[in-house]
Scaffold this motif. Structure first.
Motif, PDB file in Angstrom:
ATOM      1  N   SER A 126       0.681  -1.144   0.044  1.00  0.00           N
ATOM      2  CA  SER A 126      -0.087  -0.091   0.092  1.00  0.00           C
ATOM      3  C   SER A 126       1.033   1.293  -0.186  1.00  0.00           C
ATOM      4  CB  SER A 126      -1.048   0.050   1.247  1.00  0.00           C
ATOM      5  OG  SER A 126      -1.837  -1.059   1.449  1.00  0.00           O
ATOM      6  N   THR A 130      -0.052   3.131  -5.881  1.00  0.00           N
ATOM      7  CA  THR A 130      -1.111   3.434  -5.736  1.00  0.00           C
ATOM      8  C   THR A 130      -2.068   2.494  -7.061  1.00  0.00           C
ATOM      9  OG1 THR A 130      -0.657   5.261  -7.310  1.00  0.00           O
ATOM     10  CG2 THR A 130      -0.798   5.531  -5.077  1.00  0.00           C
ATOM     11  N   VAL A 131      -1.457   1.772  -7.684  1.00  0.00           N
ATOM     12  CA  VAL A 131      -2.177   0.934  -8.502  1.00  0.00           C
ATOM     13  C   VAL A 131      -2.927  -0.298  -7.987  1.00  0.00           C
ATOM     14  CG1 VAL A 131      -0.569   1.403 -10.165  1.00  0.00           C
ATOM     15  CG2 VAL A 131      -0.280  -0.856  -9.014  1.00  0.00           C
ATOM     16  N   ARG A 132      -4.010  -0.847  -8.674  1.00  0.00           N
ATOM     17  CA  ARG A 132      -4.801  -1.995  -8.192  1.00  0.00           C
ATOM     18  C   ARG A 132      -3.720  -3.184  -7.774  1.00  0.00           C
ATOM     19  NH1 ARG A 132      -9.981  -1.361  -6.610  1.00  0.00           N
ATOM     20  NH2 ARG A 132     -10.235  -3.568  -7.189  1.00  0.00           N
ATOM     21  N   THR A 160     -11.757  -2.325  -2.833  1.00  0.00           N
ATOM     22  CA  THR A 160     -10.704  -2.476  -1.840  1.00  0.00           C
ATOM     23  C   THR A 160     -11.175  -1.590  -0.781  1.00  0.00           C
ATOM     24  OG1 THR A 160      -9.564  -0.593  -2.852  1.00  0.00           O
ATOM     25  CG2 THR A 160      -8.889  -2.491  -3.620  1.00  0.00           C
ATOM     26  N   SER A 162     -11.051   1.651   1.577  1.00  0.00           N
ATOM     27  CA  SER A 162     -10.793   2.926   1.073  1.00  0.00           C
ATOM     28  C   SER A 162      -9.719   3.629   1.190  1.00  0.00           C
ATOM     29  CB  SER A 162     -11.983   3.714   1.831  1.00  0.00           C
ATOM     30  OG  SER A 162     -11.665   3.772   3.389  1.00  0.00           O
ATOM     31  N   SER A 164      -6.642   1.854   0.887  1.00  0.00           N
ATOM     32  CA  SER A 164      -5.598   1.146   0.495  1.00  0.00           C
ATOM     33  C   SER A 164      -6.032   0.707  -1.080  1.00  0.00           C
ATOM     34  CB  SER A 164      -5.286  -0.276   1.246  1.00  0.00           C
ATOM     35  OG  SER A 164      -4.487  -1.018   0.534  1.00  0.00           O
ATOM     36  N   SER A 165      -5.259   0.387  -1.846  1.00  0.00           N
ATOM     37  CA  SER A 165      -5.401   0.008  -3.232  1.00  0.00           C
ATOM     38  C   SER A 165      -5.104  -1.371  -3.266  1.00  0.00           C
ATOM     39  CB  SER A 165      -4.614   0.670  -4.089  1.00  0.00           C
ATOM     40  OG  SER A 165      -3.194   0.389  -3.797  1.00  0.00           O
TER      41      SER A 165
END
Length: 233
Positions: A126, A130-132, A160, A162, A164-165
């Motif tokens: 995390s 910041t990508v999935r 996900t 809120s 964390s990605s």
């Protein structure tokens, strides 16, 4: 003569250092290529007997027994690996892993011995990107890696936290159904929502809200009824 001998010695030393450096680079590239092929073999689900599986695990520096999870991090078009130094960072947390870049995702097979280490891994990822990122359910046998990769890919498309990605498979009824039988889920959704768009807005919103509350309460009718202040029936 002494000057010439000194210069010649310096030349030899330079050549030796350069040769040693080139050999090290060659060995590192060969090892990286070998590890990539072994990870590919696990992800593809190639047949391994117990002996060859131990050999593969040893070369990947992974324990032979789980629990493991598979991590899939989305790679934007034309982008770099979102978790470029994740393996060394996890090693500093005493977590062993092996990683591979695929065309659309960066994939890792990670050995997690406890929920605490899984939480540390999720927190680390995390902070790094910041990508999935999708994380599969835990599994014990490395031969189950392809199935875990499918679960991780499904989690890439799911909600996900809120803050964390990273989306971790939680074993909920909806997540389990989606990864166990995705084709059946699509057919079921199509049949269940047939004509849904023809309902009045108020009725649609009421059904949406009921479903959201039911989902958030682990598919418990009694739990949803308590939140909605109505009878479970």
């Amino acid at each position: 003569t002494e000057v010439r001998i000194s210069r010649f010695a310096e030349l030899i030393a330079t050549a030796l250092v350069a040769g040693h450096r080139d050999e090290q680079n060659r060995q590192l590239l060969a090892e990286a290529s070998r590890r990539s092929r072994l990870v590919d073999a696990l992800l593809d689900g190639r047949a391994f007997d117990e002996w060859s599986l131990r050999e593969v695990a040893g070369q990947l520096r992974l324990p032979i027994h789980g629990p493991f999870v598979v991590v899939a991090a989305h790679i934007p078009a034309g982008g770099d690996e979102p978790l470029s130094v994740i393996e060394s960072k996890l090693r500093s947390l005493d977590v062993y892993s092996a990683w591979r870049r695929l065309p659309d995702v960066q994939v890792g097979i990670v050995h997690v011995t406890s929920d605490q280490r899984l939480d540390r891994m999720v927190s680390l990822m995390s902070r790094m990107t910041t990508v999935r990122v999708g994380v599969s359910a835990a599994f014990k046998d490395l031969r189950d890696t392809p199935r875990a990769l499918h679960v991780a890919r499904v989690m890439l498309r799911g909600p996900t936290d809120s803050a964390s990605s990273v989306a971790v498979f939680d074993g909920s009824i909806l997540s389990t159904a989606a990864v166990s039988a995705p084709e059946a889920m699509i057919q079921t959704v199509g049949a269940a929502l047939d004509g849904f768009g023809d309902l009045p807005d108020e009725d649609r919103e009421m059904l949406f809200e009921t479903f959201r509350v039911w989902r958030d309460n682990e598919a418990s009718a009694c739990g949803a009824a308590e939140v909605l202040h109505c009878h479970p029936n």
